[in-house]
Write a protein that holds these residues in place. Structure first.
Motif, PDB file in Angstrom:
ATOM      1  N   ARG A  31       0.834  -1.208   0.000  1.00  0.00           N
ATOM      2  CA  ARG A  31       0.000   0.000   0.000  1.00  0.00           C
ATOM      3  C   ARG A  31       0.868   1.258   0.000  1.00  0.00           C
ATOM      4  N   GLU A  35       1.183   4.082  -3.052  1.00  0.00           N
ATOM      5  CA  GLU A  35       0.699   5.436  -2.770  1.00  0.00           C
ATOM      6  C   GLU A  35       1.816   6.471  -2.737  1.00  0.00           C
ATOM      7  N   LEU A 173      -7.110  -2.188  -1.922  1.00  0.00           N
ATOM      8  CA  LEU A 173      -7.962  -1.028  -2.166  1.00  0.00           C
ATOM      9  C   LEU A 173      -9.390  -1.214  -1.654  1.00  0.00           C
ATOM     10  N   GLU A 259      -3.428   4.899 -11.779  1.00  0.00           N
ATOM     11  CA  GLU A 259      -3.644   6.145 -11.036  1.00  0.00           C
ATOM     12  C   GLU A 259      -5.070   6.639 -11.237  1.00  0.00           C
ATOM     13  N   THR A 262      -7.698   4.247  -9.504  1.00  0.00           N
ATOM     14  CA  THR A 262      -7.678   4.372  -8.043  1.00  0.00           C
ATOM     15  C   THR A 262      -7.982   5.793  -7.577  1.00  0.00           C
ATOM     16  N   ARG A 265      -5.196   7.501  -5.660  1.00  0.00           N
ATOM     17  CA  ARG A 265      -4.629   6.903  -4.454  1.00  0.00           C
ATOM     18  C   ARG A 265      -3.267   6.286  -4.774  1.00  0.00           C
ATOM     19  N   TYR A 266      -3.177   5.550  -5.871  1.00  0.00           N
ATOM     20  CA  TYR A 266      -1.897   5.047  -6.343  1.00  0.00           C
ATOM     21  C   TYR A 266      -1.302   6.059  -7.308  1.00  0.00           C
ATOM     22  N   LEU A 302     -13.988   4.184  -4.867  1.00  0.00           N
ATOM     23  CA  LEU A 302     -12.873   5.019  -4.410  1.00  0.00           C
ATOM     24  C   LEU A 302     -13.155   6.510  -4.583  1.00  0.00           C
TER      25      LEU A 302
END
Length: 348
Positions: A31, A35, A173, A259, A262, A265-266, A302
């Motif tokens: 994680r 991130e 996730l 990206e 997510t 988030r990533y 998300l």
């Protein structure tokens, strides 16, 4: 932005720990890597060391026997131009070729994969458990099949590892099982291919980079890199950080599409390859990307609420449309590409 050779606490995940009581800790490393780094390395990933060693041997021999003379011509022209004052920062000091695996393979179509292989490959094939037809030993096809079979086997192993990683990312996730694989599928499955590169010694590293800084356009990238010759760096917190070479590790990095899916988030991060005056760096990067007609957008789970969904930070687009934009602006920041896709949708 200053360059640094410090690896800091570069994220390395021992996949064996995912089968033990240490799984929560390993998942937390994944994680944090996704991130905050955009990169991590995998150990004990399930691809046999013998297969990796054979892929490395064949790849390096292929460069020496088939690609090096052409590269030397390019190198001479580039150095001559640079030493005369021309700006050669818009070229890359690399020798590459591409293998397509999905939706259709081109391995059988590449003409020079067999030019230098000998019967030594047979023992290596058998040692890694690959089947091989006895008839092939007696004719020229013998020299063709070993390399192609090894590369097909390696691609198959990388594909399986990519899909295993996508499942781990879904779990991390909080997405339902299979969400990311399905998001990549389109109407004809994912796009999957490999870029095989050599970064030969450069007597003037100040003139040219091995590969200019960029983010990767696609989904998830798995890299088998040279463990003796470094050069890959990523941008973190305004500093260039070396991706440490580790024997038999697989380097993983996040592409632009993850990206977006997510919802930021990533992170897909800028990375580059520096030239070196010594050593010929091997790089085998496999790209597990969405299908051409896959529609990419942030996963609803998300994005917090209806208002946020209406004002999503990332656009909804067809992957092929993004790629058409990317090829024109690869060596630029990703954010203007995302904004351009937003604008294109708004005016459609």
């Amino acid at each position: 932005m200053a360059a640094t050779c410090t690896a800091l606490s570069f994220p390395v995940i021992n996949m064996e720990k995912l089968k033990t009581e240490e799984k929560p800790k390993a998942m937390e490393v994944i994680r944090d890597a996704c991130e905050n780094w955009g990169f991590f390395e995998l150990l004990n990933h399930g691809i046999s060391h013998e297969l990796m060693d054979e892929v490395e041997r064949l790849t390096k021999a292929h460069y020496t026997n088939c690609r090096e003379p052409k590269f030397q011509e390019f190198a001479a022209r580039t150095l001559e131009a640079g030493e005369k004052g021309a700006d050669v920062k818009d070229v890359d000091w690399e020798s590459t070729f591409f293998l397509r695996h999905l939706p259709a393979s081109n391995i059988a179509d590449l003409p020079d994969l067999d030019d230098h292989y000998s019967k030594r490959s047979l023992g290596a094939l058998l040692s890694v458990g690959l089947e091989y037809s006895c008839e092939a030993v007696t004719d020229r096809a013998f020299r063709v099949a070993p390399c192609r079979q090894v590369m097909k086997q390696f691609a198959s192993e990388i594909q399986k590892l990519s899909e295993k990683l996508l499942e781990l990312l879904c779990e991390n996730l909080g997405l339902e099982k299979g969400y990311l694989k399905q998001a990549f599928a389109g109407s004809n499955g994912p796009t999957f291919g490999t870029k095989v590169s050599a970064y030969p010694p450069c007597p003037r590293p100040d003139l040219v980079d091995g590969l200019r800084a960029h983010t990767d356009a696609g989904g998830i990238i798995l890299l088998f890199q040279d463990d003796q010759v470094s050069g890959l760096q990523l941008l973190k917190d305004g500093e260039w950080v070396e991706v440490p070479p580790i024997r038999h590790a697989i380097v993983v990095n996040i592409g632009d599409q993850l990206e977006v899916i997510t919802n930021g988030r990533y992170k897909s991060v800028m990375h580059r390859v520096l030239t070196r005056p010594d050593g010929n760096r091997m790089s085998i990067a496999s790209f597990y990307n969405p299908g051409a007609d896959a529609v990419i957008f942030p996963a609803p789970e998300l994005v917090a609420g209806e208002e946020e969904r209406a004002e999503a930070a990332y656009p909804r687009f067809v992957f092929e449309d993004y790629m058409n934009l990317y090829v024109q602006h690869k060596f630029e920041a990703k954010e203007p590409r995302f904004e351009a896709m937003k604008s294109a949708i708004a005016t459609a």
